[in-house]
Motif scaffolding. Structure first.
Motif, PDB file in Angstrom:
ATOM      1  N   TYR A 114      11.871   4.369   9.775  1.00  0.00           N
ATOM      2  CA  TYR A 114      12.095   4.825  11.152  1.00  0.00           C
ATOM      3  C   TYR A 114      10.784   4.851  11.937  1.00  0.00           C
ATOM      4  O   TYR A 114       9.738   5.208  11.403  1.00  0.00           O
ATOM      5  N   LYS A 115      10.893   4.490  13.195  1.00  0.00           N
ATOM      6  CA  LYS A 115       9.751   4.530  14.098  1.00  0.00           C
ATOM      7  C   LYS A 115      10.068   5.563  15.184  1.00  0.00           C
ATOM      8  O   LYS A 115      11.065   5.426  15.907  1.00  0.00           O
ATOM      9  N   PHE A 116       9.230   6.570  15.283  1.00  0.00           N
ATOM     10  CA  PHE A 116       9.439   7.650  16.243  1.00  0.00           C
ATOM     11  C   PHE A 116       8.475   7.495  17.418  1.00  0.00           C
ATOM     12  O   PHE A 116       7.328   7.090  17.236  1.00  0.00           O
ATOM     13  N   HIS A 117       8.965   7.844  18.595  1.00  0.00           N
ATOM     14  CA  HIS A 117       8.178   7.734  19.822  1.00  0.00           C
ATOM     15  C   HIS A 117       7.882   9.143  20.334  1.00  0.00           C
ATOM     16  O   HIS A 117       8.798   9.946  20.518  1.00  0.00           O
ATOM     17  N   ASP A 118       6.608   9.402  20.554  1.00  0.00           N
ATOM     18  CA  ASP A 118       6.166  10.709  21.030  1.00  0.00           C
ATOM     19  C   ASP A 118       5.464  10.558  22.368  1.00  0.00           C
ATOM     20  O   ASP A 118       4.726   9.593  22.598  1.00  0.00           O
ATOM     21  N   LEU A 119       5.685  11.524  23.241  1.00  0.00           N
ATOM     22  CA  LEU A 119       5.036  11.546  24.550  1.00  0.00           C
ATOM     23  C   LEU A 119       3.579  11.957  24.387  1.00  0.00           C
ATOM     24  O   LEU A 119       3.267  12.885  23.644  1.00  0.00           O
ATOM     25  N   ASN A 120       2.701  11.262  25.082  1.00  0.00           N
ATOM     26  CA  ASN A 120       1.275  11.600  25.102  1.00  0.00           C
ATOM     27  C   ASN A 120       0.893  11.842  26.559  1.00  0.00           C
ATOM     28  O   ASN A 120       0.870  10.906  27.358  1.00  0.00           O
ATOM     29  N   THR A 121       0.574  13.065  26.910  1.00  0.00           N
ATOM     30  CA  THR A 121       0.261  13.395  28.303  1.00  0.00           C
ATOM     31  C   THR A 121      -1.216  13.252  28.642  1.00  0.00           C
ATOM     32  O   THR A 121      -1.600  13.423  29.792  1.00  0.00           O
ATOM     33  N   GLU A 122      -2.033  12.915  27.670  1.00  0.00           N
ATOM     34  CA  GLU A 122      -3.483  12.835  27.904  1.00  0.00           C
ATOM     35  C   GLU A 122      -3.861  11.884  29.050  1.00  0.00           C
ATOM     36  O   GLU A 122      -4.685  12.245  29.887  1.00  0.00           O
ATOM     37  N   PRO A 123      -3.279  10.668  29.138  1.00  0.00           N
ATOM     38  CA  PRO A 123      -3.639   9.807  30.274  1.00  0.00           C
ATOM     39  C   PRO A 123      -3.290  10.436  31.629  1.00  0.00           C
ATOM     40  O   PRO A 123      -4.010  10.249  32.604  1.00  0.00           O
ATOM     41  N   THR A 133       1.197   0.789  25.718  1.00  0.00           N
ATOM     42  CA  THR A 133      -0.043   0.161  26.172  1.00  0.00           C
ATOM     43  C   THR A 133      -0.801   1.087  27.118  1.00  0.00           C
ATOM     44  O   THR A 133      -2.032   1.161  27.080  1.00  0.00           O
ATOM     45  N   ALA A 134      -0.059   1.814  27.942  1.00  0.00           N
ATOM     46  CA  ALA A 134      -0.676   2.755  28.881  1.00  0.00           C
ATOM     47  C   ALA A 134      -1.123   4.032  28.196  1.00  0.00           C
ATOM     48  O   ALA A 134      -1.799   4.865  28.813  1.00  0.00           O
ATOM     49  N   GLY A 135      -0.760   4.206  26.935  1.00  0.00           N
ATOM     50  CA  GLY A 135      -1.147   5.407  26.204  1.00  0.00           C
ATOM     51  C   GLY A 135      -0.228   6.591  26.450  1.00  0.00           C
ATOM     52  O   GLY A 135      -0.513   7.694  25.993  1.00  0.00           O
ATOM     53  N   LEU A 136       0.879   6.372  27.148  1.00  0.00           N
ATOM     54  CA  LEU A 136       1.803   7.465  27.454  1.00  0.00           C
ATOM     55  C   LEU A 136       2.771   7.743  26.314  1.00  0.00           C
ATOM     56  O   LEU A 136       3.383   8.808  26.263  1.00  0.00           O
ATOM     57  N   VAL A 137       2.919   6.792  25.418  1.00  0.00           N
ATOM     58  CA  VAL A 137       3.785   6.956  24.255  1.00  0.00           C
ATOM     59  C   VAL A 137       2.985   6.573  23.019  1.00  0.00           C
ATOM     60  O   VAL A 137       2.274   5.567  23.010  1.00  0.00           O
ATOM     61  N   ILE A 138       3.103   7.395  22.010  1.00  0.00           N
ATOM     62  CA  ILE A 138       2.473   7.142  20.718  1.00  0.00           C
ATOM     63  C   ILE A 138       3.593   6.986  19.702  1.00  0.00           C
ATOM     64  O   ILE A 138       4.566   7.753  19.725  1.00  0.00           O
ATOM     65  N   THR A 139       3.473   6.002  18.828  1.00  0.00           N
ATOM     66  CA  THR A 139       4.509   5.804  17.814  1.00  0.00           C
ATOM     67  C   THR A 139       3.981   6.202  16.446  1.00  0.00           C
ATOM     68  O   THR A 139       2.779   6.153  16.186  1.00  0.00           O
ATOM     69  N   ARG A 140       4.916   6.610  15.615  1.00  0.00           N
ATOM     70  CA  ARG A 140       4.585   6.923  14.221  1.00  0.00           C
ATOM     71  C   ARG A 140       5.755   6.476  13.360  1.00  0.00           C
ATOM     72  O   ARG A 140       6.906   6.499  13.801  1.00  0.00           O
TER      73      ARG A 140
END
Length: 97
Positions: A70-79, A58-65
């Motif tokens: 399988y659901k993978f979690h990726d770090l998003n440093t933009e925020p 929700t905070a935009g710090l993690v993006i899922t694909r």
């Protein structure tokens, strides 16, 4: 949006999840749970970790694909970059007397 980021970062478990994604991006829920147990001694249920991941998403710090089932979690440093640039952005040139 910045409020969501600060709320997400306020919890030490969520910060540990972000640390794990920094060490190795693109993890499944199962992998994150395993790394929290082995690396930090946190034995949380998958549901608890999933709820923490939802706050981070929700905070935009993690993006899922999704890839197949399988659901993978990726770090998003933009925020975080937006917050850093807000307070630590380009400095005004210092005036000399």
């Amino acid at each position: 949006m910045a409020d969501d980021v600060f709320k997400a970062l306020a919890d030490p478990t969520r910060r540990r999840i972000l640390d794990e994604l920094t060490d190795r991006n693109g993890q499944t829920l199962f992998e994150i749970c395993g790394r929290l147990v082995t690396g930090h001694g946190l034995s949380l249920s998958r549901q608890a970790v999933s709820q923490h991941l939802a706050v981070l998403e929700t905070a935009g710090l993690v993006i899922t694909r999704r890839e197949g089932r399988y659901k993978f979690h990726d770090l998003n440093t933009e925020p975080l970059e937006h917050i850093v640039s807000r307070w630590l952005g380009p400095k005004a040139p210092e005036s000399t007397p």
